[in-house]
Motif scaffolding. Structure first.
Motif, PDB file in Angstrom:
ATOM      1  N   ILE A   1       7.690 -46.885  -9.473  1.00  0.00           N
ATOM      2  CA  ILE A   1       7.130 -45.582  -9.138  1.00  0.00           C
ATOM      3  C   ILE A   1       8.089 -44.938  -8.144  1.00  0.00           C
ATOM      4  CG2 ILE A   1       5.174 -44.366  -8.104  1.00  0.00           C
ATOM      5  CD1 ILE A   1       3.476 -46.872  -8.920  1.00  0.00           C
ATOM      6  N   ALA A   2       8.670 -43.814  -8.535  1.00  0.00           N
ATOM      7  CA  ALA A   2       9.705 -43.210  -7.689  1.00  0.00           C
ATOM      8  C   ALA A   2       9.928 -41.756  -8.086  1.00  0.00           C
ATOM      9  CB  ALA A   2      11.014 -43.992  -7.813  1.00  0.00           C
ATOM     10  N   ASP A   3      10.602 -41.045  -7.217  1.00  0.00           N
ATOM     11  CA  ASP A   3      11.046 -39.684  -7.498  1.00  0.00           C
ATOM     12  C   ASP A   3      12.320 -39.788  -8.330  1.00  0.00           C
ATOM     13  OD1 ASP A   3      12.100 -37.124  -7.520  1.00  0.00           O
ATOM     14  OD2 ASP A   3      11.728 -36.733  -5.409  1.00  0.00           O
ATOM     15  N   GLY A   4      12.208 -39.459  -9.606  1.00  0.00           N
ATOM     16  CA  GLY A   4      13.340 -39.611 -10.506  1.00  0.00           C
ATOM     17  C   GLY A   4      14.533 -38.755 -10.156  1.00  0.00           C
ATOM     18  N   LEU A   5      14.298 -37.636  -9.473  1.00  0.00           N
ATOM     19  CA  LEU A   5      15.410 -36.762  -9.092  1.00  0.00           C
ATOM     20  C   LEU A   5      16.354 -37.438  -8.109  1.00  0.00           C
ATOM     21  CD1 LEU A   5      13.446 -33.420  -8.693  1.00  0.00           C
ATOM     22  CD2 LEU A   5      14.973 -34.037 -10.558  1.00  0.00           C
ATOM     23  N   LEU A   6      15.856 -38.480  -7.451  1.00  0.00           N
ATOM     24  CA  LEU A   6      16.672 -39.220  -6.488  1.00  0.00           C
ATOM     25  C   LEU A   6      17.306 -40.461  -7.104  1.00  0.00           C
ATOM     26  CD1 LEU A   6      14.311 -39.021  -3.366  1.00  0.00           C
ATOM     27  CD2 LEU A   6      16.192 -37.481  -4.010  1.00  0.00           C
ATOM     28  N   GLY A   7      16.894 -40.781  -8.323  1.00  0.00           N
ATOM     29  CA  GLY A   7      17.426 -41.960  -8.975  1.00  0.00           C
ATOM     30  C   GLY A   7      16.938 -43.242  -8.333  1.00  0.00           C
ATOM     31  N   TYR A   8      17.749 -44.279  -8.426  1.00  0.00           N
ATOM     32  CA  TYR A   8      17.395 -45.588  -7.861  1.00  0.00           C
ATOM     33  C   TYR A   8      18.638 -46.175  -7.184  1.00  0.00           C
ATOM     34  CZ  TYR A   8      15.060 -50.102  -7.479  1.00  0.00           C
ATOM     35  OH  TYR A   8      14.476 -51.258  -6.995  1.00  0.00           O
ATOM     36  N   PRO A   9      18.934 -45.716  -5.959  1.00  0.00           N
ATOM     37  CA  PRO A   9      20.158 -46.144  -5.257  1.00  0.00           C
ATOM     38  C   PRO A   9      20.285 -47.662  -5.110  1.00  0.00           C
ATOM     39  CG  PRO A   9      19.116 -44.304  -4.114  1.00  0.00           C
ATOM     40  CD  PRO A   9      18.150 -44.753  -5.170  1.00  0.00           C
ATOM     41  N   ALA A  10      19.147 -48.343  -4.966  1.00  0.00           N
ATOM     42  CA  ALA A  10      19.202 -49.795  -4.751  1.00  0.00           C
ATOM     43  C   ALA A  10      19.808 -50.531  -5.937  1.00  0.00           C
ATOM     44  CB  ALA A  10      17.802 -50.336  -4.462  1.00  0.00           C
ATOM     45  N   GLY A  11      19.757 -49.929  -7.117  1.00  0.00           N
ATOM     46  CA  GLY A  11      20.289 -50.599  -8.299  1.00  0.00           C
ATOM     47  C   GLY A  11      21.603 -50.047  -8.787  1.00  0.00           C
ATOM     48  N   ALA A  12      22.107 -49.009  -8.131  1.00  0.00           N
ATOM     49  CA  ALA A  12      23.325 -48.338  -8.572  1.00  0.00           C
ATOM     50  C   ALA A  12      24.562 -49.204  -8.294  1.00  0.00           C
ATOM     51  CB  ALA A  12      23.446 -46.995  -7.863  1.00  0.00           C
ATOM     52  N   PRO A  13      25.635 -48.995  -9.063  1.00  0.00           N
ATOM     53  CA  PRO A  13      25.787 -47.986 -10.117  1.00  0.00           C
ATOM     54  C   PRO A  13      25.221 -48.462 -11.451  1.00  0.00           C
ATOM     55  CG  PRO A  13      27.839 -49.156  -9.854  1.00  0.00           C
ATOM     56  CD  PRO A  13      26.913 -49.709  -8.808  1.00  0.00           C
ATOM     57  N   PHE A  14      24.915 -47.492 -12.322  1.00  0.00           N
ATOM     58  CA  PHE A  14      24.402 -47.786 -13.652  1.00  0.00           C
ATOM     59  C   PHE A  14      25.441 -47.392 -14.702  1.00  0.00           C
ATOM     60  CE2 PHE A  14      20.665 -47.183 -10.999  1.00  0.00           C
ATOM     61  CZ  PHE A  14      19.875 -48.274 -11.348  1.00  0.00           C
ATOM     62  N   ASP A  15      25.533 -48.203 -15.746  1.00  0.00           N
ATOM     63  CA  ASP A  15      26.459 -47.895 -16.834  1.00  0.00           C
ATOM     64  C   ASP A  15      25.974 -46.705 -17.655  1.00  0.00           C
ATOM     65  OD1 ASP A  15      28.220 -50.289 -16.490  1.00  0.00           O
ATOM     66  OD2 ASP A  15      26.347 -51.338 -16.961  1.00  0.00           O
ATOM     67  N   ARG A  16      24.665 -46.576 -17.745  1.00  0.00           N
ATOM     68  CA  ARG A  16      24.074 -45.497 -18.524  1.00  0.00           C
ATOM     69  C   ARG A  16      22.840 -44.950 -17.783  1.00  0.00           C
ATOM     70  NH1 ARG A  16      28.364 -46.393 -20.463  1.00  0.00           N
ATOM     71  NH2 ARG A  16      28.865 -46.762 -22.679  1.00  0.00           N
ATOM     72  N   ILE A  17      22.658 -43.628 -17.874  1.00  0.00           N
ATOM     73  CA  ILE A  17      21.490 -42.972 -17.284  1.00  0.00           C
ATOM     74  C   ILE A  17      20.947 -41.996 -18.320  1.00  0.00           C
ATOM     75  CG2 ILE A  17      20.628 -41.482 -15.437  1.00  0.00           C
ATOM     76  CD1 ILE A  17      22.858 -42.535 -13.629  1.00  0.00           C
ATOM     77  N   VAL A  18      19.640 -41.985 -18.496  1.00  0.00           N
ATOM     78  CA  VAL A  18      19.022 -41.054 -19.443  1.00  0.00           C
ATOM     79  C   VAL A  18      17.807 -40.410 -18.790  1.00  0.00           C
ATOM     80  CG1 VAL A  18      17.637 -42.905 -20.514  1.00  0.00           C
ATOM     81  CG2 VAL A  18      18.104 -40.783 -21.777  1.00  0.00           C
ATOM     82  N   LEU A  19      17.680 -39.099 -18.959  1.00  0.00           N
ATOM     83  CA  LEU A  19      16.566 -38.329 -18.404  1.00  0.00           C
ATOM     84  C   LEU A  19      15.633 -37.925 -19.532  1.00  0.00           C
ATOM     85  CD1 LEU A  19      18.846 -38.121 -16.239  1.00  0.00           C
ATOM     86  CD2 LEU A  19      17.945 -35.856 -15.677  1.00  0.00           C
ATOM     87  N   ASN A  20      14.346 -38.219 -19.376  1.00  0.00           N
ATOM     88  CA  ASN A  20      13.354 -37.888 -20.385  1.00  0.00           C
ATOM     89  C   ASN A  20      12.514 -36.671 -20.001  1.00  0.00           C
ATOM     90  OD1 ASN A  20      14.076 -39.999 -22.114  1.00  0.00           O
ATOM     91  ND2 ASN A  20      12.772 -41.447 -21.030  1.00  0.00           N
ATOM     92  N   ALA A  21      13.056 -35.829 -19.152  1.00  0.00           N
ATOM     93  CA  ALA A  21      12.404 -34.572 -18.772  1.00  0.00           C
ATOM     94  C   ALA A  21      13.500 -33.560 -18.473  1.00  0.00           C
ATOM     95  CB  ALA A  21      11.504 -34.771 -17.552  1.00  0.00           C
ATOM     96  N   ALA A  22      13.142 -32.286 -18.589  1.00  0.00           N
ATOM     97  CA  ALA A  22      14.144 -31.224 -18.490  1.00  0.00           C
ATOM     98  C   ALA A  22      14.521 -30.911 -17.049  1.00  0.00           C
ATOM     99  CB  ALA A  22      13.617 -29.962 -19.162  1.00  0.00           C
ATOM    100  N   VAL A  23      15.799 -30.645 -16.855  1.00  0.00           N
ATOM    101  CA  VAL A  23      16.311 -30.211 -15.548  1.00  0.00           C
ATOM    102  C   VAL A  23      17.189 -28.981 -15.750  1.00  0.00           C
ATOM    103  CG1 VAL A  23      16.247 -32.466 -14.414  1.00  0.00           C
ATOM    104  CG2 VAL A  23      18.257 -31.830 -15.754  1.00  0.00           C
ATOM    105  N   ALA A  24      17.123 -28.060 -14.783  1.00  0.00           N
ATOM    106  CA  ALA A  24      18.004 -26.897 -14.847  1.00  0.00           C
ATOM    107  C   ALA A  24      19.450 -27.332 -14.672  1.00  0.00           C
ATOM    108  CB  ALA A  24      17.614 -25.874 -13.781  1.00  0.00           C
ATOM    109  N   GLU A  25      19.643 -28.325 -13.816  1.00  0.00           N
ATOM    110  CA  GLU A  25      20.943 -28.957 -13.613  1.00  0.00           C
ATOM    111  C   GLU A  25      20.697 -30.431 -13.307  1.00  0.00           C
ATOM    112  OE1 GLU A  25      22.915 -26.995 -10.426  1.00  0.00           O
ATOM    113  OE2 GLU A  25      23.330 -25.169 -11.562  1.00  0.00           O
ATOM    114  N   VAL A  26      21.611 -31.279 -13.698  1.00  0.00           N
ATOM    115  CA  VAL A  26      21.474 -32.702 -13.381  1.00  0.00           C
ATOM    116  C   VAL A  26      21.621 -32.889 -11.876  1.00  0.00           C
ATOM    117  CG1 VAL A  26      22.445 -35.003 -13.701  1.00  0.00           C
ATOM    118  CG2 VAL A  26      22.371 -33.399 -15.624  1.00  0.00           C
ATOM    119  N   PRO A  27      20.671 -33.551 -11.225  1.00  0.00           N
ATOM    120  CA  PRO A  27      20.757 -33.761  -9.775  1.00  0.00           C
ATOM    121  C   PRO A  27      22.023 -34.522  -9.378  1.00  0.00           C
ATOM    122  CG  PRO A  27      18.559 -34.288 -10.577  1.00  0.00           C
ATOM    123  CD  PRO A  27      19.419 -34.086 -11.779  1.00  0.00           C
ATOM    124  N   PRO A  28      22.705 -34.083  -8.336  1.00  0.00           N
ATOM    125  CA  PRO A  28      23.915 -34.783  -7.873  1.00  0.00           C
ATOM    126  C   PRO A  28      23.676 -36.264  -7.589  1.00  0.00           C
ATOM    127  CG  PRO A  28      23.705 -32.653  -6.785  1.00  0.00           C
ATOM    128  CD  PRO A  28      22.432 -32.874  -7.544  1.00  0.00           C
TER     129      PRO A  28
END
Length: 218
Positions: free
Chosen positions: A135-162
């Motif tokens: 359970i987390a704010d997806g816009l912030l990602g998951y820093p504890a597990g980074a880096p990730f080889d692949r990332i996929v967003l299942n909801a729309a964003v005006a821009e991909v969060p930095p």
């Protein structure tokens, strides 16, 4: 086999054929779609529509995406068994199950507790111990597990969060629906190359908007 089960089998076969006809060629992705029972990931009221190629409503005002869109997104990730994947927007857990059948480790984030708990139960029931639900704010990602080889967003964003680009590994791929939250978006693939991010537009899509924060109640 009951009449209902026979109808499911026919619609499932038709969907898999439709995936092939739309150009799905990755055998790993096709195998994952064959292995994941989509009927377990839809609401009871829509059980008879589980294998149709359409998005369906789920709890908390969210949706389970149509299978051909999930297939397009998954194939665009170019997954390998060694990959670590971050999924933003667990929903019912259907896409996470597809990813979990291909990638070595999947971290999936959901802002609604109800959805996260139900998805975790479904994934555990399928024996997908390589998929973790948080359970987390997806816009912030998951820093504890980074880096990730692949990332996929299942909801729309005006821009991909930095923050999400910051968690993408070198030569990593990120796939997201980018565009107005209430309109049509462009499914876009980004690859982190030597000279920076390479961008490629894949298809027009419609996703629910990605919301910030963790839901207070649901």
């Amino acid at each position: 086999m009951s009449a209902g089960e026979n109808e499911d089998a026919i619609e499932r076969a038709a969907l898999l054929l439709a995936l092939r006809q739309r150009g799905l060629r990755d055998p790993q992705v096709m195998r994952a779609f064959e292995q994941v029972p989509r009927e377990l990931f839809v609401e009871p009221a829509f059980r008879r529509q589980a294998w149709r190629d359409q998005a369906l409503p789920v709890d908390c005002g969210q949706t389970i995406s149509q299978p051909t869109v999930v297939a397009l997104m998954t194939e665009a990730l170019e997954l390998k068994p060694a990959h670590r994947v971050l999924e933003v927007g667990t929903g019912t857990g259907y896409h996470a199950a597809i990813l979990g059948h291909i990638a070595g480790h999947v971290v999936t984030l959901e802002r609604f507790r109800t959805l996260a708990a139900a998805a975790a139960r479904r994934l555990a029931g399928l024996g997908l111990s390589n998929v973790e639900v948080f359970i987390a704010d997806g816009l912030l990602g998951y820093p504890a597990g980074a880096p990730f080889d692949r990332i996929v967003l299942n909801a729309a964003v005006a821009e991909v969060p930095p923050a999400l680009f910051g968690q993408l590994a070198p030569d990593g791929i990120l796939v997201a629906p980018v565009g107005p939250p209430e309109g049509t978006q462009v499914l876009t693939r980004y690859r982190r190359g030597i000279e920076g991010l390479e961008r490629r537009e894949l298809s027009l899509v419609r996703f629910v908007p990605m919301l910030p924060g963790v839901a207070a109640v649901l």
